[in-house]
Design a protein around this motif. Structure first.
Motif, PDB file in Angstrom:
ATOM      1  N   ASN A   1      -1.298  10.677   6.904  1.00  0.00           N
ATOM      2  CA  ASN A   1      -0.524  10.421   5.590  1.00  0.00           C
ATOM      3  C   ASN A   1      -0.312  11.678   4.742  1.00  0.00           C
ATOM      4  O   ASN A   1      -1.481  12.318   4.544  1.00  0.00           O
ATOM      5  N   THR A   2       0.804  11.907   4.428  1.00  0.00           N
ATOM      6  CA  THR A   2       0.963  13.070   3.748  1.00  0.00           C
ATOM      7  C   THR A   2       0.847  12.910   2.195  1.00  0.00           C
ATOM      8  O   THR A   2       0.897  13.770   1.416  1.00  0.00           O
ATOM      9  N   ASN A   3       0.823  11.894   1.704  1.00  0.00           N
ATOM     10  CA  ASN A   3       0.764  11.366   0.397  1.00  0.00           C
ATOM     11  C   ASN A   3       2.130  11.544  -0.277  1.00  0.00           C
ATOM     12  O   ASN A   3       2.027  11.775  -1.526  1.00  0.00           O
ATOM     13  N   ASN A   4       3.045  11.462   0.476  1.00  0.00           N
ATOM     14  CA  ASN A   4       4.581  11.324  -0.278  1.00  0.00           C
ATOM     15  C   ASN A   4       4.946  10.073   0.082  1.00  0.00           C
ATOM     16  O   ASN A   4       4.992   9.514   1.322  1.00  0.00           O
ATOM     17  N   ILE A   5       4.979   9.241  -1.015  1.00  0.00           N
ATOM     18  CA  ILE A   5       5.159   7.734  -0.867  1.00  0.00           C
ATOM     19  C   ILE A   5       6.567   7.485  -1.767  1.00  0.00           C
ATOM     20  O   ILE A   5       6.569   7.939  -2.904  1.00  0.00           O
ATOM     21  N   TRP A   6       6.990   6.234  -0.927  1.00  0.00           N
ATOM     22  CA  TRP A   6       8.351   5.878  -1.681  1.00  0.00           C
ATOM     23  C   TRP A   6       7.964   4.415  -2.075  1.00  0.00           C
ATOM     24  O   TRP A   6       7.336   3.385  -1.207  1.00  0.00           O
ATOM     25  N   VAL A   7       8.208   3.812  -3.241  1.00  0.00           N
ATOM     26  CA  VAL A   7       7.864   2.699  -3.794  1.00  0.00           C
ATOM     27  C   VAL A   7       8.988   1.715  -4.475  1.00  0.00           C
ATOM     28  O   VAL A   7       9.738   2.643  -5.359  1.00  0.00           O
ATOM     29  N   ASN A   8       9.464   0.733  -4.092  1.00  0.00           N
ATOM     30  CA  ASN A   8      10.278  -0.008  -4.872  1.00  0.00           C
ATOM     31  C   ASN A   8       9.541  -0.858  -6.016  1.00  0.00           C
ATOM     32  O   ASN A   8       8.640  -1.499  -6.118  1.00  0.00           O
ATOM     33  N   LEU A   9       9.924  -0.301  -7.334  1.00  0.00           N
ATOM     34  CA  LEU A   9       9.093  -0.505  -8.443  1.00  0.00           C
ATOM     35  C   LEU A   9       9.204  -2.037  -8.784  1.00  0.00           C
ATOM     36  O   LEU A   9       8.327  -2.662  -9.258  1.00  0.00           O
ATOM     37  N   SER A  10      10.248  -2.701  -8.480  1.00  0.00           N
ATOM     38  CA  SER A  10      10.474  -4.122  -9.046  1.00  0.00           C
ATOM     39  C   SER A  10       9.157  -4.948  -8.077  1.00  0.00           C
ATOM     40  O   SER A  10       8.779  -5.920  -8.501  1.00  0.00           O
ATOM     41  N   GLN A  11       9.367  -4.488  -6.721  1.00  0.00           N
ATOM     42  CA  GLN A  11       8.510  -5.296  -5.856  1.00  0.00           C
ATOM     43  C   GLN A  11       6.824  -5.217  -6.356  1.00  0.00           C
ATOM     44  O   GLN A  11       5.943  -5.875  -5.958  1.00  0.00           O
ATOM     45  N   LEU A  12       6.880  -3.760  -6.555  1.00  0.00           N
ATOM     46  CA  LEU A  12       5.391  -3.568  -6.999  1.00  0.00           C
ATOM     47  C   LEU A  12       4.907  -4.213  -8.314  1.00  0.00           C
ATOM     48  O   LEU A  12       3.887  -4.774  -8.528  1.00  0.00           O
ATOM     49  N   TYR A  13       5.867  -4.369  -9.305  1.00  0.00           N
ATOM     50  CA  TYR A  13       5.709  -5.296 -10.387  1.00  0.00           C
ATOM     51  C   TYR A  13       5.330  -6.714  -9.965  1.00  0.00           C
ATOM     52  O   TYR A  13       4.347  -7.235 -10.521  1.00  0.00           O
ATOM     53  N   ALA A  14       6.291  -7.126  -9.403  1.00  0.00           N
ATOM     54  CA  ALA A  14       5.902  -8.691  -8.723  1.00  0.00           C
ATOM     55  C   ALA A  14       4.415  -8.661  -8.105  1.00  0.00           C
ATOM     56  O   ALA A  14       3.842  -9.756  -8.350  1.00  0.00           O
ATOM     57  N   LEU A  15       4.236  -7.870  -7.264  1.00  0.00           N
ATOM     58  CA  LEU A  15       2.788  -7.863  -6.417  1.00  0.00           C
ATOM     59  C   LEU A  15       1.835  -7.850  -7.700  1.00  0.00           C
ATOM     60  O   LEU A  15       0.943  -8.792  -7.701  1.00  0.00           O
TER      61      LEU A  15
END
Length: 354
Positions: A175-189
């Protein structure tokens, strides 16, 4: 999503997560920079250090602030939510976030990766790189028996599996700790679960990092990459080493500051095209180059040219004047108890005893 990627790339906000230890320094550094668009800053949580002897909260009356530690970069998701910034970003129409460690100088916002992430409608994507022998102790990517992708750190590995953990053929990516996140799915989780239960990492330390005789403690932390296991459709994508230039120690800083690397017009770091050798290996004596003040004092006139250097090891107290050139595989050793100086313009092609 109706906006073109070029527009998305132009003016997206820079968001900085600080700890209670770094927040004031970050604000001071930003105040000294030319004013364009002010980055958004928020402060992560803090957690009490745990005494190793009896698992009680650590006590250090000499400096009570040292009784606490930032709980690792895995805290970013809850800290972003609790600060209100996650909801604010979503309200502004920002759908995706690219997250990276600030010490990774190769981590730029790549529109092609953003487009890939958005087109596949992924909730979470981690950039990974091929493990080399130098990475065998670092965390690796694996697949759980239920099909989920997981991140496993060496601190989570049973003793009888250490050899398998370090087998870079079995576990080929880290893991390089370069991460992409869908913010709406993060909020829902987070709304659904109330908290993100990430694997706990117990880092053994002393309560005062600069005092090795101070009480032994654990710093309780989590890693942001471990959130990959929480998203069913999470993915990984292999990147080139050009997107992974971490500067965690003075060894790394010397390499980046040397002529082996250059900064491109878009402020990314890449290997100087004229350099023909593979990865540069540097080992600086931690007793004399272990912190930035000591390092800067010994290279006050600039780091040597390392364009033709394959590996460098410095032992003892050594100061460098300007325009020094080091080639091949060199060991520089000061055998005395007083500082030694490598003079202006010296060319070192073999081991050097001072």
């Amino acid at each position: 999503r109706s906006r073109g990627l070029g527009d998305v790339y132009k003016r997206q906000p820079l968001v900085l997560m600080n700890s209670f230890k770094t927040h004031a320094d970050t604000l001071k550094a930003l105040a000294d920079m030319p004013k364009t668009t002010d980055p958004l800053c928020f402060v992560q949580n803090k957690f009490p250090k745990i005494t190793q002897a009896d698992f009680s909260p650590a006590s250090w009356p000499n400096n009570p602030e040292l009784e606490w530690n930032p709980p690792g970069h895995g805290d970013i998701y809850i800290a972003l939510y609790a600060s209100g910034l996650l909801e604010k970003l979503l309200a502004q129409g920002i759908d995706y976030a690219f997250i990276s460690n600030s010490d990774n100088l190769g981590a730029t916002l790549d529109p092609s990766l953003l487009g890939y992430f958005a087109d596949l409608e992924l909730p979470f994507m981690m950039e990974v790189a091929r493990r080399t022998p130098a990475d065998r102790k670092g965390g690796h990517i694996a697949r759980h028996k239920d099909g989920r992708i997981i991140l496993r750190e060496i601190a989570q590995c049973p003793e009888d599996e250490i050899d398998a953990f370090q087998d870079i053929r079995r576990y080929a990516y880290f893991n390089t700790n370069n991460i992409w996140v869908n913010l709406s799915q993060l909020y829902a989780l987070i709304e659904q679960k109330g908290a993100l239960k990430l694997p706990i990492i117990m880092n053994p330390k002393t309560v005062d990092p600069r005092n090795q005789s101070s009480p032994l403690v654990y710093q309780v932390e989590t890693a942001m990459g471990s959130a990959i296991s929480l998203f069913k459709q999470a993915a990984v994508t292999q990147i080139s080493n050009e997107r992974f230039f971490p500067v965690k120690k003075c060894n790394d800083l010397m390499a980046i500051q040397s002529d082996c690397y250059q900064t491109t017009p878009d402020f990314s770091v890449q290997k100087t095209p004229a350099r023909q050798l593979d990865r540069l290996q540097i080992s600086l004596d931690p007793a004399f180059f272990g912190n930035i003040d000591m390092y800067n004092a010994r290279f006050s006139q600039g780091v040597p040219s390392l364009m033709e250097c394959a590996s460098l090891e410095i032992k003892g107290d050594v100061f460098f004047e300007g325009n020094v050139v080091i080639k091949g595989r060199a060991v520089i050793k000061n055998q005395s108890n007083t500082p030694a100086v490598v003079k202006q313009g010296t060319v070192i092609e073999n081991d050097l005893l001072l």
